[in-house]
Write a protein that holds these residues in place. Structure first.
Motif, short mmCIF file in Angstrom:
data_model
loop_
_atom_site.label_atom_id
_atom_site.label_comp_id
_atom_site.label_asym_id
_atom_site.label_seq_id
_atom_site.Cartn_x
_atom_site.Cartn_y
_atom_site.Cartn_z
N LEU A 1 -4.33 12.65 -3.33
CA LEU A 1 -3.68 11.65 -4.19
C LEU A 1 -4.63 10.59 -4.72
O LEU A 1 -4.22 9.76 -5.54
N ASP A 2 -5.87 10.59 -4.23
CA ASP A 2 -6.80 9.49 -4.53
C ASP A 2 -6.18 8.15 -4.10
O ASP A 2 -6.23 7.17 -4.82
N TRP A 3 -5.59 8.17 -2.91
CA TRP A 3 -4.94 6.97 -2.38
C TRP A 3 -5.48 6.65 -1.00
O TRP A 3 -5.71 7.55 -0.19
N SER A 4 -5.66 5.38 -0.73
CA SER A 4 -5.93 4.93 0.64
C SER A 4 -5.45 3.51 0.78
O SER A 4 -5.36 2.75 -0.19
N ALA A 5 -5.10 3.13 2.01
CA ALA A 5 -4.62 1.78 2.28
C ALA A 5 -5.77 0.79 2.13
O ALA A 5 -6.91 1.09 2.45
N THR A 6 -5.43 -0.40 1.62
CA THR A 6 -6.46 -1.42 1.37
C THR A 6 -6.27 -2.68 2.20
O THR A 6 -7.18 -3.48 2.32
N ASP B 1 0.84 -1.21 0.00
CA ASP B 1 0.00 0.00 0.00
C ASP B 1 0.87 1.25 0.00
O ASP B 1 0.61 2.21 -0.73
N LEU B 2 1.91 1.22 0.83
CA LEU B 2 2.82 2.36 0.92
C LEU B 2 3.51 2.63 -0.41
O LEU B 2 3.60 3.78 -0.87
N ALA B 3 3.99 1.56 -1.05
CA ALA B 3 4.67 1.70 -2.35
C ALA B 3 3.74 2.34 -3.38
O ALA B 3 4.14 3.23 -4.15
N LYS B 4 2.49 1.92 -3.38
CA LYS B 4 1.53 2.48 -4.35
C LYS B 4 1.27 3.95 -4.09
O LYS B 4 0.99 4.72 -5.02
N GLY B 5 1.41 4.38 -2.83
CA GLY B 5 1.27 5.79 -2.51
C GLY B 5 2.32 6.65 -3.20
O GLY B 5 2.07 7.81 -3.55
N PHE C 1 4.14 19.70 -1.24
CA PHE C 1 3.12 19.33 -0.27
C PHE C 1 3.61 18.18 0.60
O PHE C 1 4.50 17.42 0.22
N ALA C 2 3.03 18.07 1.80
CA ALA C 2 3.30 16.96 2.71
C ALA C 2 2.00 16.21 2.95
O ALA C 2 0.93 16.82 3.09
N VAL C 3 2.10 14.88 3.01
CA VAL C 3 0.89 14.07 3.18
C VAL C 3 1.21 12.82 3.99
O VAL C 3 2.28 12.24 3.85
N ASN C 4 0.27 12.45 4.85
CA ASN C 4 0.41 11.22 5.65
C ASN C 4 0.10 10.00 4.80
O ASN C 4 -0.87 10.00 4.02
N LEU C 5 0.88 8.94 4.98
CA LEU C 5 0.55 7.63 4.42
C LEU C 5 0.40 6.66 5.60
O LEU C 5 1.38 6.20 6.18
N GLY C 6 -0.83 6.42 5.96
CA GLY C 6 -1.16 5.51 7.06
C GLY C 6 -2.56 4.96 6.83
O GLY C 6 -3.22 5.27 5.84
N THR C 7 -3.03 4.15 7.78
CA THR C 7 -4.37 3.56 7.64
C THR C 7 -5.41 4.30 8.45
O THR C 7 -6.60 4.18 8.19
N GLY C 8 -4.95 5.05 9.48
CA GLY C 8 -5.89 5.70 10.39
C GLY C 8 -6.33 4.79 11.53
O GLY C 8 -7.13 5.19 12.37
N GLN C 9 -5.80 3.57 11.58
CA GLN C 9 -6.15 2.59 12.60
C GLN C 9 -4.93 2.27 13.46
O GLN C 9 -3.88 1.94 12.92
N GLY C 10 -5.06 2.38 14.77
CA GLY C 10 -3.95 2.07 15.66
C GLY C 10 -4.08 0.67 16.25
O GLY C 10 -5.17 0.25 16.63
N MET D 1 -1.15 -8.01 6.59
CA MET D 1 0.23 -7.59 6.89
C MET D 1 1.00 -8.75 7.53
O MET D 1 2.13 -9.04 7.16
N CYS D 2 0.36 -9.40 8.51
CA CYS D 2 1.02 -10.50 9.21
C CYS D 2 1.18 -11.72 8.30
O CYS D 2 2.24 -12.37 8.31
N GLN D 3 0.16 -12.03 7.50
CA GLN D 3 0.23 -13.18 6.60
C GLN D 3 1.39 -13.03 5.61
O GLN D 3 2.16 -13.96 5.38
#
Length: 335
Positions: A308-313, A237-241, A255-264, A319-321
């Protein structure tokens, strides 16, 4: 488009090179291979169906970078190269300022000299320091709690100053949260030298029997289970960002932009998820907090969606698998 990728044989760099090649771009990797392995280049080619060009050298060598940019006709740069261990940065701050800050300065000077003004920079959520509010948005005050984070912050300021002085630059600053996982093929993944600094590679090595146990750094944080909470993001997901950011740089801007999922997720959450996918017990013991670590850190990723029209999927289970698949197929990394 021919893209220079500094640190392209590393963990995030290798996954980004795969995405770039599969999208039809030509890629030139510059790497010292001090913290990466040349075998990653073969694996990138195997996944993408074609090989990137590769040059061995140091980003602090401006003449070398100018030669590479000119010879390959590069039109843009994605800049990953640098040192990234928070603990080590406290022990060797000058080394970190040399590699990260001076290295980026030399890269920018080389780009300016040859007329390449499009850059995607690998920054970090560490530039937010101790969170004053959550989730972290891009307008949160910037600071840092360790030398590694300060090098990223200095570079960000340098990039903003550069764009202010010369608005013809196209600059994207990507603030990563916690990259984990591996390519689903199991051919490329995180291969830290020595004792890993990040949680997931240590968990994977404990699950495989390569390492005896995991130290959990702090269980007295003000969180539901006492362990630190982070925003983990799948490396693909990060690479696609990065590709989305490159596409967005069609006109001069910075510009600066966060690349994360929003979930902790807490450390205990990650241990449980990894135990589930690996069907292995993760032996662990509690240890004192590490200096410079914050209790909770997770992103507001909405700006990346809008800009960016990007979000983590991919979720924590994937991630663990994918991390476990990489570990099983490569028990000793690329060696």
């Amino acid at each position: 488009m021919t893209i220079l990728v500094t640190g392209g044989a590393g963990y995030i760099g290798s996954h980004t090179c795969v995405e770039l090649l599969q999208a039809g771009h030509d890629v030139v990797i510059v790497d010292t291979f001090d913290n990466s392995h040349p075998e990653a280049l073969n694996r990138i080619a195997e996944i993408a169906g074609r090989a990137p060009a590769s040059e061995t050298g140091d980003i602090r060598d401006r003449a070398f970078l100018e030669d590479v940019l000119r010879r390959h006709g590069c039109t843009s740069v994605i800049h990953f190269a640098g040192l990234k261990a928070v603990g080590e940065s406290g022990e060797k701050p000058l080394l970190y300022y040399d590699y990260n800050v001076v290295g980026t300065l030399r890269l920018l000077q080389a780009m300016q000299a040859v007329g390449v003004r499009k850059l995607v920079f690998s920054s970090s959520a560490t530039v937010y320091g101790e969170p004053q509010r959550l989730p972290l948005e891009e307008d949160h005050p910037l600071s840092a709690t360790n030398p590694y984070g300060r090098t990223k912050l200095v570079i960000e300021e340098m990039l903003r100053d550069l764009h202010n002085s010369d608005p013809s630059w196209h600059i994207a600053i990507l603030r990563y949260f916690n990259p984990v996982g591996a390519h689903e093929s199991g051919l490329i993944g995180e291969d830290p030298k020595g004792i890993p600094n990040n949680l997931m590679p240590i968990i994977a090595q404990v699950a495989s029997g390569r390492r005896e146990k995991l130290n959990v750094w702090g269980n007295d944080y003000p969180t539901p289970d006492g362990t630190g909470i982070r925003d983990y993001i799948h490396v693909v997901d990060l690479a696609k960002g990065h590709l989305k950011a490159l596409d967005r740089l069609d006109e001069p801007q910075c510009f600066a932009v966060n690349l994360g999922t929003g979930q902790g997720y807490s450390v205990r959450d990650v241990i449980k998820a990894f135990e589930h996918v690996s069907n292995r017990k993760i032996d662990h013991e509690m240890a004192p907090r590490r200096p410079g670590d914050v209790a909770v850190c997770y992103s507001d990723p909405s700006h990346a969606k809008d800009l960016l029209d990007w979000s983590a999927t991919k979720g924590l289970r994937e991630m663990c698998q994918d991390m476990w698949n990489w570990q099983v197929k490569n028990p000793n990394g690329y060696e």
